[in-house]
Write a protein that holds these residues in place. Structure first.
Motif, PDB file in Angstrom:
ATOM      1  N   THR A   4       0.824  -1.217   0.000  1.00 36.19           N
ATOM      2  CA  THR A   4       0.000   0.000   0.000  1.00 36.19           C
ATOM      3  C   THR A   4       0.852   1.258   0.000  1.00 36.19           C
ATOM      4  OG1 THR A   4      -1.733  -1.186   1.183  1.00 36.19           O
ATOM      5  CG2 THR A   4      -1.844   1.224   1.218  1.00 36.19           C
ATOM      6  N   LEU A   5       1.894   1.278   0.805  1.00 39.71           N
ATOM      7  CA  LEU A   5       2.747   2.454   0.875  1.00 39.71           C
ATOM      8  C   LEU A   5       3.363   2.756  -0.483  1.00 39.71           C
ATOM      9  CD1 LEU A   5       4.007   4.697   2.519  1.00 39.71           C
ATOM     10  CD2 LEU A   5       5.826   3.137   3.163  1.00 39.71           C
ATOM     11  N   GLN A   8       0.830   4.381  -2.740  1.00 40.25           N
ATOM     12  CA  GLN A   8       0.651   5.784  -2.373  1.00 40.25           C
ATOM     13  C   GLN A   8       1.808   6.631  -2.893  1.00 40.25           C
ATOM     14  OE1 GLN A   8       0.100   5.775   1.890  1.00 40.25           O
ATOM     15  NE2 GLN A   8      -1.925   4.818   1.739  1.00 40.25           N
ATOM     16  N   GLN A   9       3.014   6.123  -2.780  1.00 38.54           N
ATOM     17  CA  GLN A   9       4.180   6.864  -3.276  1.00 38.54           C
ATOM     18  C   GLN A   9       4.121   7.026  -4.790  1.00 38.54           C
ATOM     19  OE1 GLN A   9       7.451   4.601  -1.665  1.00 38.54           O
ATOM     20  NE2 GLN A   9       7.480   5.772   0.247  1.00 38.54           N
ATOM     21  N   LEU A  11       1.405   7.190  -6.629  1.00 41.15           N
ATOM     22  CA  LEU A  11       0.383   8.197  -6.918  1.00 41.15           C
ATOM     23  C   LEU A  11       0.920   9.594  -6.648  1.00 41.15           C
ATOM     24  CD1 LEU A  11      -2.691   6.325  -5.433  1.00 41.15           C
ATOM     25  CD2 LEU A  11      -2.358   6.912  -7.851  1.00 41.15           C
ATOM     26  N   ARG A  12       1.538   9.775  -5.499  1.00 40.17           N
ATOM     27  CA  ARG A  12       2.097  11.098  -5.175  1.00 40.17           C
ATOM     28  C   ARG A  12       3.187  11.498  -6.165  1.00 40.17           C
ATOM     29  NH1 ARG A  12       1.764   9.082   0.413  1.00 40.17           N
ATOM     30  NH2 ARG A  12      -0.077  10.060   1.336  1.00 40.17           N
ATOM     31  N   ARG A  17      -3.548  12.888  -6.245  1.00 37.62           N
ATOM     32  CA  ARG A  17      -3.979  12.786  -4.863  1.00 37.62           C
ATOM     33  C   ARG A  17      -4.246  11.317  -4.545  1.00 37.62           C
ATOM     34  NH1 ARG A  17      -9.089  13.340  -2.476  1.00 37.62           N
ATOM     35  NH2 ARG A  17      -9.979  13.778  -4.509  1.00 37.62           N
ATOM     36  N   VAL A  18      -3.844  10.892  -3.371  1.00 38.20           N
ATOM     37  CA  VAL A  18      -4.050   9.505  -2.957  1.00 38.20           C
ATOM     38  C   VAL A  18      -5.486   9.350  -2.473  1.00 38.20           C
ATOM     39  CG1 VAL A  18      -3.363   7.677  -1.357  1.00 38.20           C
ATOM     40  CG2 VAL A  18      -1.633   9.212  -2.331  1.00 38.20           C
ATOM     41  N   THR A  19      -6.232   8.484  -3.151  1.00 36.33           N
ATOM     42  CA  THR A  19      -7.594   8.148  -2.729  1.00 36.33           C
ATOM     43  C   THR A  19      -7.684   6.627  -2.664  1.00 36.33           C
ATOM     44  OG1 THR A  19      -8.496   8.017  -4.971  1.00 36.33           O
ATOM     45  CG2 THR A  19      -8.546  10.191  -3.886  1.00 36.33           C
ATOM     46  N   ARG A  20      -8.646   6.120  -1.929  1.00 37.79           N
ATOM     47  CA  ARG A  20      -8.817   4.669  -1.835  1.00 37.79           C
ATOM     48  C   ARG A  20      -9.098   4.056  -3.211  1.00 37.79           C
ATOM     49  NH1 ARG A  20     -13.073   3.161   2.093  1.00 37.79           N
ATOM     50  NH2 ARG A  20     -12.165   1.089   1.914  1.00 37.79           N
ATOM     51  N   ALA A  23      -5.769   3.982  -5.248  1.00 33.08           N
ATOM     52  CA  ALA A  23      -4.844   2.968  -4.733  1.00 33.08           C
ATOM     53  C   ALA A  23      -5.349   1.562  -5.047  1.00 33.08           C
ATOM     54  CB  ALA A  23      -4.648   3.145  -3.228  1.00 33.08           C
TER      55      ALA A  23
END
Length: 143
Positions: A4-5, A8-9, A11-12, A17-20, A23
């Motif tokens: 998951t991390l 998120q990285q 996406l960033r 923007r990180v959204t559920r 992800a």
């Protein structure tokens, strides 16, 4: 699937923007290479049952535009998505079952093929689709 991390990285890093849903869709594409949209929707709904089809389509479009996923559409097939981006690889498609596998460039780097006449274009990518039968279909004699 990427942790998951890492999702998120990614996406960033692509200024998203990180959204559920983002992800989850990115994770589904990583977990299911060459999946069609319906397969991705099913995978995402195992994690987020409430997500709409339209939300998945919108996320796939955003991820593709950001360069985090690649959309491929071999002739005669539905669009499929893969997480392998940034190289100019090709695909082999089974004529019997539709299985798709990656094929690295045969020669060097992108575009890895030379056009006989580039008509003045600055060519930066070549897309090749190989067709045949996968090992399982070949061994069963399917047509």
């Amino acid at each position: 699937m990427a942790p998951t991390l890492d999702l998120q990285q990614m996406l960033r890093g692509a200024a998203l923007r990180v959204t559920r849903p983002r992800a989850a869709v990115l994770g589904a594409v990583h977990a299911h290479p060459h999946a069609d949209t319906d397969s991705i929707i099913r995978a995402v709904r195992r994690e987020l049952p409430e997500v709409s089809r339209q939300a998945v389509y919108d996320v796939l479009r955003a991820l593709t535009a950001a360069g985090l996923v690649r959309r491929i559409e071999p002739p005669g097939t539905v669009a499929r998505y893969e997480a392998r981006v940034g190289d100019n690889h090709h695909h082999v498609v089974c004529r019997s079952c539709g299985l798709i596998a990656d094929v690295d460039c045969a020669v060097g780097e992108a575009p890895c093929l030379a056009a006989s006449d580039g008509h003045g274009y600055s060519i930066d990518e070549a897309e090749v689709t190989y067709w045949g039968r996968c090992p399982d279909c070949s061994s069963t004699g399917s047509s």
